[in-house]
Design an enzyme around this catalytic site. Sequence first.
Site, short mmCIF file in Angstrom:
data_model
loop_
_atom_site.label_atom_id
_atom_site.label_comp_id
_atom_site.label_asym_id
_atom_site.label_seq_id
_atom_site.Cartn_x
_atom_site.Cartn_y
_atom_site.Cartn_z
N GLU A 1 -7.28 4.98 6.47
CA GLU A 1 -7.52 6.03 7.49
C GLU A 1 -8.62 6.99 7.02
O GLU A 1 -9.37 7.53 7.84
CB GLU A 1 -6.20 6.76 7.78
CG GLU A 1 -5.26 5.88 8.61
CD GLU A 1 -3.78 6.08 8.33
OE1 GLU A 1 -3.40 7.13 7.79
OE2 GLU A 1 -3.00 5.15 8.65
N LYS B 1 1.36 10.96 5.36
CA LYS B 1 0.17 11.15 6.23
C LYS B 1 0.19 12.57 6.78
O LYS B 1 0.63 13.49 6.09
CB LYS B 1 0.12 10.07 7.31
CG LYS B 1 0.24 8.67 6.70
CD LYS B 1 -0.09 7.55 7.65
CE LYS B 1 0.05 6.22 6.93
NZ LYS B 1 -0.38 5.09 7.73
N ASN C 1 3.90 7.69 1.80
CA ASN C 1 2.72 8.41 2.29
C ASN C 1 3.09 9.05 3.63
O ASN C 1 3.21 8.35 4.63
CB ASN C 1 1.56 7.41 2.46
CG ASN C 1 0.34 8.06 3.10
OD1 ASN C 1 0.29 9.28 3.27
ND2 ASN C 1 -0.65 7.24 3.45
N SER D 1 3.66 -1.52 7.26
CA SER D 1 4.91 -1.89 7.95
C SER D 1 6.02 -2.34 7.00
O SER D 1 6.80 -3.23 7.33
CB SER D 1 4.64 -2.96 9.02
OG SER D 1 3.79 -2.44 10.03
N GLY E 1 1.36 0.56 10.52
CA GLY E 1 1.94 1.18 11.70
C GLY E 1 2.11 0.25 12.89
O GLY E 1 2.37 0.71 14.00
N GLU F 1 -3.40 -2.69 1.48
CA GLU F 1 -2.87 -2.35 2.80
C GLU F 1 -3.77 -2.97 3.87
O GLU F 1 -4.83 -2.41 4.19
CB GLU F 1 -2.85 -0.84 2.99
CG GLU F 1 -2.00 -0.10 1.99
CD GLU F 1 -1.56 1.27 2.52
OE1 GLU F 1 -0.35 1.50 2.57
OE2 GLU F 1 -2.42 2.07 2.91
N HIS G 1 -7.56 5.72 1.27
CA HIS G 1 -6.69 5.09 2.27
C HIS G 1 -7.55 4.62 3.44
O HIS G 1 -8.57 5.24 3.74
CB HIS G 1 -5.64 6.10 2.75
CG HIS G 1 -4.59 5.49 3.62
ND1 HIS G 1 -4.80 5.25 4.95
CD2 HIS G 1 -3.34 5.05 3.34
CE1 HIS G 1 -3.71 4.69 5.46
NE2 HIS G 1 -2.81 4.56 4.51
P1 13P Z 1 3.24 2.16 7.68
O1 13P Z 1 4.27 1.92 6.61
O2 13P Z 1 3.63 3.20 8.67
O3 13P Z 1 2.77 0.88 8.30
O4 13P Z 1 1.95 2.79 6.93
C1 13P Z 1 1.46 2.17 5.80
C2 13P Z 1 0.48 3.06 5.15
O5 13P Z 1 -0.60 3.28 5.65
C3 13P Z 1 0.87 3.71 3.88
O6 13P Z 1 -0.21 4.29 3.25
#
Ligand code: 13P
Length: 251
Positions: free
Chosen positions: A100, A14, A12, A213, A174, A168, A98
Amino acid sequence: MTTSRRKLIAGNWKMNGLKASLAEALAVAEALERQPCTERVAICPPATLIAPMAQVLQGSQVQVGGQNCYTQPMGAFTGEISAEMLADAGASLVILAHSERRQFFGETDESAAEKVRAALRAGLEPIVCVGETLDERRAGRTLEIVARQVRGSCPPELRGCVFAVAYEPVWAIGTGLTPTLEEIEQVHGAIRGLLAESLAEAGRTAPILYGGSVKPSNARDILAASEVGGALVGGASLKADDFLGIIRAAA
Ligand code: 13P
């Protein structure tokens, strides 16, 4: 082994990536051409890169996906992109709900379910995201929250369809923090139970990805955990070497 039993390693990106970043996707595809893997691999770039990435990756092992879609197929919805448009641009999957999107753009379980229906209508494979916040985990509410999200975001139309769920934990995204393997297995086991109960065979076989992560150094253990059917990778999917390290750890 059926398609749905193969692990799915999805990146992803983002809101990251310009045209120059297509080189990273191409490097992943070329490495997999030299040394194929048995897993399914996908990259979900920002919408602006879906069409050119699909072109660059044509004929490769790497699928392209979207990160969101609107519920309607077309019309006066300025700024939105439909599932049909993602498919037309070359996507075969789409990440939905997601955290976010839930956190910053007001997405709910109800809108997630609507978007799942839109994805299925367009022939896209939805990756439905769920996960608790740190406060919810500290309050001992992880399983309750995740169960509510799975029930609300995975509509009955998914029966008989190819789809994935991504667990997640919001606090693991992150941050470099991850749950213990036991905690991951507990939540994935609970999700499997819910999916099997409501979605029959599709619910028994859909891969349940872990996200938050994931890096080359922890991917092997996480991907070997029970009911972990793949990974949804953020930061570490932006660089071909890191993403390949995770893909190779799935074998
Ligand atoms: P990270 O791997 O950067 O922690 O992000 C995970 C994520 O949100 C994937 O959709």
